[in-house]
Structures are given as C-alpha cells and as structure tokens.
Write a protein that holds these residues in place. Structure first.
Motif, mmCIF file in Angstrom:
data_model
loop_
_atom_site.group_PDB
_atom_site.id
_atom_site.type_symbol
_atom_site.label_atom_id
_atom_site.label_comp_id
_atom_site.label_asym_id
_atom_site.label_seq_id
_atom_site.Cartn_x
_atom_site.Cartn_y
_atom_site.Cartn_z
ATOM 1 N N LEU A 99 0.822 -1.204 0.000
ATOM 2 C CA LEU A 99 0.000 0.000 0.000
ATOM 3 C C LEU A 99 0.858 1.257 0.000
ATOM 4 C CD1 LEU A 99 -2.408 -1.171 2.854
ATOM 5 C CD2 LEU A 99 -2.831 -1.366 0.400
ATOM 6 N N VAL A 100 0.432 2.246 -0.759
ATOM 7 C CA VAL A 100 1.085 3.560 -0.761
ATOM 8 C C VAL A 100 -0.002 4.622 -0.613
ATOM 9 C CG1 VAL A 100 3.026 2.824 -2.199
ATOM 10 C CG2 VAL A 100 0.973 3.759 -3.288
ATOM 11 N N LYS A 101 0.386 5.829 -0.229
ATOM 12 C CA LYS A 101 -0.588 6.925 -0.156
ATOM 13 C C LYS A 101 -1.115 7.239 -1.550
ATOM 14 C CE LYS A 101 2.039 9.760 2.360
ATOM 15 N NZ LYS A 101 2.431 10.931 3.175
ATOM 16 N N ALA A 102 -2.317 7.721 -1.615
ATOM 17 C CA ALA A 102 -2.968 7.968 -2.904
ATOM 18 C C ALA A 102 -2.161 8.890 -3.795
ATOM 19 C CB ALA A 102 -4.367 8.543 -2.673
ATOM 20 N N ASP A 103 -1.441 9.849 -3.189
ATOM 21 C CA ASP A 103 -0.677 10.806 -3.993
ATOM 22 C C ASP A 103 0.774 10.407 -4.192
ATOM 23 O OD1 ASP A 103 0.205 11.128 -1.433
ATOM 24 O OD2 ASP A 103 -0.145 13.304 -1.322
ATOM 25 N N SER A 104 1.110 9.169 -3.836
ATOM 26 C CA SER A 104 2.486 8.697 -4.009
ATOM 27 C C SER A 104 2.838 8.572 -5.490
ATOM 28 C CB SER A 104 2.664 7.337 -3.334
ATOM 29 O OG SER A 104 3.914 6.756 -3.669
ATOM 30 N N ALA A 105 4.099 8.818 -5.789
ATOM 31 C CA ALA A 105 4.565 8.659 -7.165
ATOM 32 C C ALA A 105 4.733 7.187 -7.537
ATOM 33 C CB ALA A 105 5.887 9.401 -7.356
ATOM 34 N N ALA A 106 4.804 6.314 -6.553
ATOM 35 C CA ALA A 106 5.010 4.888 -6.801
ATOM 36 C C ALA A 106 3.776 4.268 -7.438
ATOM 37 C CB ALA A 106 5.341 4.168 -5.507
ATOM 38 N N GLN A 107 3.976 3.627 -8.569
ATOM 39 C CA GLN A 107 2.893 2.962 -9.282
ATOM 40 C C GLN A 107 3.028 1.444 -9.248
ATOM 41 O OE1 GLN A 107 0.253 4.688 -10.549
ATOM 42 N NE2 GLN A 107 1.243 6.499 -9.659
ATOM 43 N N THR A 108 4.241 0.954 -9.068
ATOM 44 C CA THR A 108 4.527 -0.475 -9.009
ATOM 45 C C THR A 108 5.568 -0.708 -7.924
ATOM 46 O OG1 THR A 108 6.414 -0.499 -10.534
ATOM 47 C CG2 THR A 108 4.196 -0.579 -11.522
ATOM 48 N N PRO A 109 5.752 -1.954 -7.468
ATOM 49 C CA PRO A 109 6.785 -2.236 -6.473
ATOM 50 C C PRO A 109 8.182 -1.835 -6.933
ATOM 51 C CG PRO A 109 5.254 -4.056 -6.579
ATOM 52 C CD PRO A 109 4.901 -3.141 -7.726
ATOM 53 N N ALA A 110 8.437 -1.825 -8.236
ATOM 54 C CA ALA A 110 9.752 -1.414 -8.736
ATOM 55 C C ALA A 110 10.074 0.027 -8.332
ATOM 56 C CB ALA A 110 9.804 -1.562 -10.257
ATOM 57 N N ASP A 111 9.031 0.832 -8.135
ATOM 58 C CA ASP A 111 9.223 2.231 -7.758
ATOM 59 C C ASP A 111 9.608 2.398 -6.295
ATOM 60 O OD1 ASP A 111 8.513 3.037 -10.353
ATOM 61 O OD2 ASP A 111 6.376 3.048 -9.834
ATOM 62 N N LEU B 7 -6.415 8.004 6.112
ATOM 63 C CA LEU B 7 -5.394 7.842 5.073
ATOM 64 C C LEU B 7 -6.013 7.200 3.834
ATOM 65 C CD1 LEU B 7 -2.231 6.593 6.980
ATOM 66 C CD2 LEU B 7 -2.423 8.678 5.644
ATOM 67 N N THR B 8 -5.944 7.879 2.715
ATOM 68 C CA THR B 8 -6.402 7.303 1.458
ATOM 69 C C THR B 8 -5.234 6.559 0.838
ATOM 70 O OG1 THR B 8 -7.931 9.142 1.144
ATOM 71 C CG2 THR B 8 -7.450 7.776 -0.783
ATOM 72 N N LEU B 9 -5.375 5.244 0.743
ATOM 73 C CA LEU B 9 -4.282 4.399 0.268
ATOM 74 C C LEU B 9 -4.610 3.768 -1.073
ATOM 75 C CD1 LEU B 9 -3.437 2.630 3.645
ATOM 76 C CD2 LEU B 9 -2.320 4.624 2.650
ATOM 77 N N ARG B 10 -3.550 3.389 -1.758
ATOM 78 C CA ARG B 10 -3.682 2.758 -3.070
ATOM 79 C C ARG B 10 -2.819 1.498 -3.068
ATOM 80 N NH1 ARG B 10 -0.286 4.179 -7.052
ATOM 81 N NH2 ARG B 10 0.138 6.188 -6.058
ATOM 82 N N GLU B 11 -3.387 0.402 -3.573
ATOM 83 C CA GLU B 11 -2.631 -0.861 -3.588
ATOM 84 C C GLU B 11 -1.846 -0.987 -4.889
ATOM 85 O OE1 GLU B 11 -3.174 -5.650 -2.739
ATOM 86 O OE2 GLU B 11 -4.910 -4.315 -2.652
ATOM 87 N N ILE B 12 -0.577 -1.393 -4.770
ATOM 88 C CA ILE B 12 0.273 -1.562 -5.953
ATOM 89 C C ILE B 12 0.782 -2.997 -6.063
ATOM 90 C CG2 ILE B 12 0.961 0.871 -6.002
ATOM 91 C CD1 ILE B 12 3.651 -0.007 -4.758
ATOM 92 N N THR B 13 0.100 -3.925 -5.407
ATOM 93 C CA THR B 13 0.510 -5.329 -5.471
ATOM 94 C C THR B 13 0.263 -5.888 -6.868
ATOM 95 O OG1 THR B 13 -0.302 -5.529 -3.206
ATOM 96 C CG2 THR B 13 0.285 -7.570 -4.351
ATOM 97 N N PRO B 14 1.266 -6.492 -7.497
ATOM 98 C CA PRO B 14 1.035 -7.128 -8.806
ATOM 99 C C PRO B 14 0.014 -8.262 -8.677
ATOM 100 C CG PRO B 14 3.382 -6.867 -8.377
ATOM 101 C CD PRO B 14 2.678 -6.567 -7.084
ATOM 102 N N ASP B 15 -0.835 -8.405 -9.671
ATOM 103 C CA ASP B 15 -1.882 -9.422 -9.618
ATOM 104 C C ASP B 15 -1.325 -10.820 -9.359
ATOM 105 O OD1 ASP B 15 -3.775 -7.511 -10.072
ATOM 106 O OD2 ASP B 15 -4.055 -7.970 -12.204
#
Length: 343
Positions: A123-135, A207-215
């Motif tokens: 999980l990352v914050k909604a405004d995080s620049a991270a889009q994937t675990p690589a980030d 906290l508004t979170l966004r999940e970036i876990t690969p399927d």
C-alpha cells in the motif's frame, strides 16, 4: 470460556472466547465432555479470524466437544514458538514462517488454508509517485513486525524484481493501525506491507491508500491453521473437529443474511474492534480473501493447492528466507482432512 482483553491492537496479550455458554445455551452438545484447546493467532483482530468467532458464537466448537481458548501473540513466529513450547495446541501462522520453522526441524504441518487469496498487499498513499513495487527501490517499507508473514510476502515480490533487502530497500517495523498511520504521516515509510485488516484501519484513520501489489502475487495465500505432527498424534481428533467447526463458521459467514449476527459474534471476541467504524468493511474484505477462487472452490474450504505452496517455497529460497530448498515440500502441508471438513 473466559474473556481477558488488553485494549491495544498488537498488544493484546490474551483473548479468550467470552460468554460462550450464553451463545449456545440449550445446545445438546453442551452435555458432552469438553476438551480444552488453546488456539494461538498472530494478532488480536477478531474479524481477521472471522470463522473462528462465528464458530464460537454459533456453538460449533461446543458441538464438536471443544472448549476453545484463543491467545493472541505478536506475529507468526510467536505463534510457532507457542506451539513448540506446548503453550498452544493449534495455531494460525503464515506459510513463510511455517517453511522457516520446518527448515529448522520443527515438526509443524499446515492443515487448513484460511486465506486462499493473499491477505497482504503493498500500500502507498494515494498521492504517491510509486505505481509499481519497482518504484519502491531506495525506500523504506513499513511492516507490522520484523518477522511477520508480510515480510516474506514482500521479499518475494522485491526479489523477483532483482532487489535485495538492505541494499535496494529496507523494512521498518511500525506496528499496525494507528502507529502505522503515524509512520505514514511522518514520512518515515513510503509504503506499507499490510493485511486486509490494516488497510481498513488505516482508511478509518483518514489515510487514502492505493494498492500496488502485482496481480500475480495476490495468489500467494495467507495465514492458515497448523499443528505440530507430535500434537496431531497426541490429539488425533483435534484437526478433524476444529476444521469441521471452522468450515461451518465460514459457510455461516458467507450468507449475506448472517452478516449482522456474525459481526456481533466478532464483537464479542474483540469489543473494541466491534465498536470501530471500519468493522463492516473489514468484514467484507476478510470474507472475500477467505473465499476460495473459482479454480479451487470445488475442493472446499481449507484446501491448499500444491502449486501455490511450490511458488511460495521457491520465492522463499530465491529471497534467502530459506537457505536451501526443503527436501520434501509435501511434508509441510496436508489436505487429508479437507474432504471430511466439507461434507
């Protein structure tokens, strides 16, 4: 059954089934001799162990002749330690720590897949620049505990991306719930490897979170029910009875008409959690993760796909969580009771 509750989330030392006689008053099974059983879990959230508390509240364990006492400890390693020390007859560790314990010679066996869909996510914050675990390279990843199942889950993802802990990223134990929220707000962590329960609590903290876990990694199953083989030999009826009650609890909870009653059973197990505004959404999230996928629903509740175990094992070896492959992976788990549970 008695209740003893300490009002912190990971700090609960002991949770026992409260007022069970009141739940099942008048049930014919109560005249049976009851076998006292201690069940160790890695956190005190009653909703995380939804079918257990439903089985307590509906009297399914009593019908099986079991008098359950739930003990919440700090992480999967502590669950395994409690089992090894004879302080718990049965426990709910994650598959990664179970593999590690087996590699050290502990005769633990996974017998019930409680979370056939991954209970964890990145999980990352909604405004995080991270889009994937690589980030997440070069960042600090928050985890509940240093040795929890979420650590091995995240290591598998990062290892497959060619990243090593301590070199490309680091973990920081920040607890869960409110303490994890504070770590996010202070920018001590840029992401969080948490369970479905953690996500619901963090959302309730604003906290508004966004999940970036690969399927592909959502197929890494979560915690399940395990026993020592020596304990299984000493109490051969425990696994069949415990699992049968758990399946009945799962079926009850899966019926939308039973949601309010099931929530009440969980609130009896953890009154503090039952008062929270996230309880209903957490219920839905837990139920989804506990429902087998279409590919395996025909096998019934508790089934463990061998190919999923192989994937978790291979990831553990690749990440260094296991120093070497286990000589016999099939010795770590068993589906022998599944058919009987699901009759």
């Amino acid at each position: 059954m008695t209740t003893k509750t300490r009002l912190t989330r990971r700090g609960f030392g002991l949770l026992a089934a409260g007022g069970a006689a009141g739940f099942v008053m008048g049930a014919p099974a109560l005249v049976r001799a009851q076998t006292a059983v201690t069940f160790a879990v890695p956190n005190p959230s009653a909703l995380t162990w939804l079918p257990y508390w439903v089985a307590v509240g509906e009297g399914y364990f009593a019908q099986e002749g079991l008098d359950l006492r739930l003990e919440a400890v700090d992480g999967s390693s502590s669950v395994l330690q409690a089992m090894s020390a004879g302080q718990a007859h049965i426990g709910a560790p994650g598959p990664g720590p179970t593999l590690g314990a087996r590699a050290r010679g502990v005769d633990v066996k996974f017998i019930y897949n409680l979370y056939p869909k991954s209970v964890f996510g990145l999980l990352v914050k909604a405004d995080s620049a991270a889009q994937t675990p690589a980030d997440l390279k070069g960042t600090v990843i928050g985890v509940g505990t240093a040795d929890g199942a979420e650590v091995s889950f995240t290591k598998a993802i990062m290892t497959d991306l060619g990243m090593a802990e301590g070199t490309d990223y680091s973990f920081l134990p920040v607890g869960d719930g409110g303490t994890a929220a504070v770590a996010f707000l202070r920018d001590e962590v840029g992401s969080y490897a948490g369970a479905v329960s953690d996500a619901a609590i963090l959302a309730a903290r604003g906290l508004t979170l966004r999940e970036i876990t690969p399927d592909a990694y959502l197929g890494f199953f979560g915690n399940g029910i395990a026993m020592l083989e020596s304990q299984m030999a000493a109490m051969p009826d425990l696994a069949p009875k415990f699992g049968r009650a758990l399946v009945m609890g799962s079926r009850f909870a899966a019926d939308p008409a039973n949601k309010e009653k099931a929530l009440a059973h969980c609130a009896a197990g953890n009154p503090q959690e039952g008062e929270q505004d996230y309880a209903a959404s957490l219920y839905d999230g837990v139920l989804n993760r506990m429902t087998p996928t279409d590919a395996f629903i025909g096998n019934g509740y508790g089934y463990q796909p061998p190919e999923h175990w192989q994937k978790i094992h291979d990831s553990a070896v690749a990440s260094g969580a296991l120093a070497a492959p286990l000589p016999d992976l099939s010795a770590v788990y068993s589906n022998e009771f599944v058919a009987g549970w699901n009759v």
